[in-house]
Design a protein around this motif. Structure first.
Motif, PDB file in Angstrom:
ATOM      1  N   ALA A 152      12.162  11.520  -0.814  1.00 40.24           N
ATOM      2  CA  ALA A 152      10.693  11.570  -0.850  1.00 40.24           C
ATOM      3  C   ALA A 152      10.143  10.568  -1.857  1.00 40.24           C
ATOM      4  O   ALA A 152       9.132   9.894  -1.613  1.00 40.24           O
ATOM      5  CB  ALA A 152      10.238  12.982  -1.212  1.00 40.24           C
ATOM      6  N   ASP A 153      10.814  10.439  -2.998  1.00 40.91           N
ATOM      7  CA  ASP A 153      10.419   9.501  -4.042  1.00 40.91           C
ATOM      8  C   ASP A 153      10.429   8.073  -3.514  1.00 40.91           C
ATOM      9  O   ASP A 153       9.533   7.266  -3.804  1.00 40.91           O
ATOM     10  CB  ASP A 153      11.387   9.654  -5.225  1.00 40.91           C
ATOM     11  CG  ASP A 153      10.979   8.855  -6.437  1.00 40.91           C
ATOM     12  OD1 ASP A 153      11.061   7.609  -6.367  1.00 40.91           O
ATOM     13  OD2 ASP A 153      10.610   9.452  -7.449  1.00 40.91           O
ATOM     14  N   ASP A 154      11.446   7.756  -2.717  1.00 38.51           N
ATOM     15  CA  ASP A 154      11.571   6.416  -2.150  1.00 38.51           C
ATOM     16  C   ASP A 154      10.383   6.094  -1.247  1.00 38.51           C
ATOM     17  O   ASP A 154       9.808   5.000  -1.305  1.00 38.51           O
ATOM     18  CB  ASP A 154      12.881   6.336  -1.358  1.00 38.51           C
ATOM     19  CG  ASP A 154      13.254   4.898  -1.008  1.00 38.51           C
ATOM     20  OD1 ASP A 154      12.750   3.982  -1.681  1.00 38.51           O
ATOM     21  OD2 ASP A 154      14.037   4.704  -0.080  1.00 38.51           O
ATOM     22  N   ILE A 155      10.001   7.058  -0.416  1.00 35.22           N
ATOM     23  CA  ILE A 155       8.872   6.853   0.492  1.00 35.22           C
ATOM     24  C   ILE A 155       7.576   6.657  -0.295  1.00 35.22           C
ATOM     25  O   ILE A 155       6.795   5.734  -0.025  1.00 35.22           O
ATOM     26  CB  ILE A 155       8.735   8.051   1.450  1.00 35.22           C
ATOM     27  CG1 ILE A 155       9.990   8.169   2.319  1.00 35.22           C
ATOM     28  CG2 ILE A 155       7.500   7.911   2.335  1.00 35.22           C
ATOM     29  CD1 ILE A 155      10.070   9.454   3.116  1.00 35.22           C
ATOM     30  N   ILE A 156       7.337   7.522  -1.283  1.00 35.54           N
ATOM     31  CA  ILE A 156       6.132   7.414  -2.107  1.00 35.54           C
ATOM     32  C   ILE A 156       6.095   6.074  -2.835  1.00 35.54           C
ATOM     33  O   ILE A 156       5.054   5.410  -2.918  1.00 35.54           O
ATOM     34  CB  ILE A 156       6.061   8.572  -3.118  1.00 35.54           C
ATOM     35  CG1 ILE A 156       5.942   9.916  -2.381  1.00 35.54           C
ATOM     36  CG2 ILE A 156       4.875   8.390  -4.071  1.00 35.54           C
ATOM     37  CD1 ILE A 156       6.112  11.118  -3.285  1.00 35.54           C
ATOM     38  N   GLY A 157       7.261   5.664  -3.356  1.00 37.60           N
ATOM     39  CA  GLY A 157       7.338   4.405  -4.092  1.00 37.60           C
ATOM     40  C   GLY A 157       6.987   3.209  -3.229  1.00 37.60           C
ATOM     41  O   GLY A 157       6.291   2.287  -3.674  1.00 37.60           O
ATOM     42  N   VAL A 158       7.480   3.194  -1.987  1.00 37.41           N
ATOM     43  CA  VAL A 158       7.181   2.091  -1.068  1.00 37.41           C
ATOM     44  C   VAL A 158       5.679   2.022  -0.781  1.00 37.41           C
ATOM     45  O   VAL A 158       5.070   0.944  -0.772  1.00 37.41           O
ATOM     46  CB  VAL A 158       7.976   2.250   0.247  1.00 37.41           C
ATOM     47  CG1 VAL A 158       7.472   1.274   1.305  1.00 37.41           C
ATOM     48  CG2 VAL A 158       9.457   2.028  -0.003  1.00 37.41           C
ATOM     49  N   LEU A 240      12.161   1.028   3.575  1.00 38.80           N
ATOM     50  CA  LEU A 240      12.858   1.996   2.742  1.00 38.80           C
ATOM     51  C   LEU A 240      14.134   1.368   2.196  1.00 38.80           C
ATOM     52  O   LEU A 240      14.558   0.293   2.620  1.00 38.80           O
ATOM     53  CB  LEU A 240      13.211   3.245   3.552  1.00 38.80           C
ATOM     54  CG  LEU A 240      12.032   4.086   4.059  1.00 38.80           C
ATOM     55  CD1 LEU A 240      12.513   5.122   5.063  1.00 38.80           C
ATOM     56  CD2 LEU A 240      11.331   4.763   2.894  1.00 38.80           C
ATOM     57  N   SER A 241      14.763   2.035   1.252  1.00 38.33           N
ATOM     58  CA  SER A 241      16.058   1.581   0.768  1.00 38.33           C
ATOM     59  C   SER A 241      17.107   1.815   1.843  1.00 38.33           C
ATOM     60  O   SER A 241      17.102   2.847   2.534  1.00 38.33           O
ATOM     61  CB  SER A 241      16.437   2.354  -0.503  1.00 38.33           C
ATOM     62  OG  SER A 241      17.799   2.146  -0.821  1.00 38.33           O
ATOM     63  N   GLY A 242      18.026   0.865   1.990  1.00 38.94           N
ATOM     64  CA  GLY A 242      19.133   1.054   2.915  1.00 38.94           C
ATOM     65  C   GLY A 242      19.956   2.280   2.575  1.00 38.94           C
ATOM     66  O   GLY A 242      20.591   2.884   3.448  1.00 38.94           O
TER      67      GLY A 242
END
Length: 407
Positions: A152-158, A240-242
């Motif tokens: 979830a953090d990754d999505i918010i960060g993007v 997103l991150s791979g």
């Protein structure tokens, strides 16, 4: 030194440093990161992070997260999805406010300060996954919450990064159609997770059955590797991150009859070469050239980088009914910035949002917080009461003690 020589040297040193770290009760990833610092530009300057080593490093984090997905409990991830999202949201808000506010004191503009806050809102769960694996804590309610929160953090960060680049009127991440469009990115990510559901439910089991019928040595393992790399690539395409795609690929394969076979085959592939180079690359990124001029700035940001995630994510866990020990573990597991922080900072630098000097300082802060994170997570796991991990089939404390016992 050519690539093969550098690879040979790094594998020898990471193996020895990992062994030594385990002998003295320190997470092995710390020893491998320290190797990168010693032989890299920060100290001896024997090895530099060239394109070949960087490629091996990227494959390493993908395999590491794939293995993390294989070992995860999907039922626990579903059960703790809500607290994971809340942990991620609060864990993003705290760094943006605390670090963004602190940088205003160093004559940054409000937009620049906000962007630095966004850089440190990112979480790299790769290193936490390695520590959780070492101490057999992936399959716990805390481990599930950390993994879910990191996604979830990754999505918010993007999304935040896209907003910042759009506001500052610069040219940043590109999509296939041109300049970044926030709504398009969001739609692509929704489509990715929709596709991921189909992969987990129907497509991957079917592909694995096909792989088993192929008249090739290790055909099932090759099929799982194709799924892993394919989903990592798809995640990268949508911003997103791979590592996120690889993690869900691991979950998908784990829900087939081939889980144990794939796990037994993928660990030697990853840990023989690729995963150690990922951790070494973190140290190779470190430079001490400007440290004398900005040591106070680096120290302040490092402290805030650790505290903001520890308290922010820990608070999110407390609000969802976790005990203090569990909240401490979840907060510790979210501190590491690793490759996500490095990628976000690089995007900002290439987009003109950061000067070269401050970019180097931020890289140093990201690496320092990444080195500190495993120590805190290990401490949290060792002080986690057995009653706080009712979802674990064996007592975590006994496993930690076994892990620390000299071989």
């Amino acid at each position: 030194m050519d690539f093969i020589g550098a690879l040979c040297l790094l594998l020898i040193l990471t193996t020895l440093s990992g062994h030594l770290a385990n002998r003295i009760g320190v997470p092995s990833v710390i020893g491998q990161i320290v190797v990168g610092i010693i032989v890299g530009p920060a100290m001896l300057n024997w090895v530099r992070l060239d394109s070949s080593l960087n490629l091996f490093s990227q494959i390493g984090v993908i395999i590491l997260m794939f293995i993390g997905g294989l070992e995860s409990n999907l039922k626990l991830l579903r059960k703790y999805l809500r607290p994971a999202v809340i942990v991620a949201i609060i864990g993003v808000i705290f760094p943006v406010i605390m670090i963004g506010g602190a940088t205003l004191a160093y004559a940054f503009s409000p937009l620049e300060a906000a962007f630095i806050g966004v850089v440190f809102s990112a979480t790299s769960v790769s290193i936490s996954v390695e520590v959780l694996r070492d101490y057999h804590s992936l399959d716990t309610k805390e481990g599930a919450t950390i993994l879910g929160a990191a996604v979830a953090d990754d999505i918010i960060g993007v999304i935040l990064l896209s907003i910042m680049i759009s506001i500052m009127g610069t040219e940043g991440v590109k999509t296939s159609g041109g300049s970044t469009n926030i709504l398009l990115i969001f739609a692509e990510q929704v489509a990715f997770f929709g596709g991921t559901y189909l992969m987990v439910r129907w497509i991957v089991p079917y592909l694995m059955q096909i792989g088993e019928r192929l008249l090739m040595t290790a055909s099932v393992t090759i099929t799982s590797m194709v799924i892993c790399l394919g989903m990592a690539w798809a995640a990268d395409v949508v911003g997103l991150s791979g590592a996120v795609g690889a993690f869900f690929a691991g979950i998908a394969v784990a829900h087939t009859p081939y889980r144990e076979t794939i796990e037994n085959h993928m660990e030697p592939i990853g840990y023989a070469v690729f995963v150690p180079l990922f951790f070494v690359s973190i140290g190779l990124n470190m430079s001490l050239a400007h440290l004398g001029n900005s040591i106070v700035f680096v120290a302040v940001l490092t402290f805030l980088a650790c505290i903001s995630k520890l308290f922010g994510c820990g608070l999110g866990a407390l609000l969802n009914g976790f005990g203090l020990s569990s909240s401490y573990m979840i907060g510790s597991g979210m501190i590491s910035r690793g490759e996500m922080g490095l990628i976000t900072a690089q995007i900002g630098f290439s987009s003109g949002l950061l000067s070269g000097t401050y970019y180097s300082d931020l890289i140093l802060v990201i690496i320092l917080s990444t080195i500190i994170a495993p120590f805190l997570l290990k401490h949290a796991i060792r002080h986690l009461p057995a009653t706080d991990s009712a979802d674990v089939s064996l007592d975590v404390q006994e496993r930690v003690a076994e892990n620390n016992r000299p071989s």
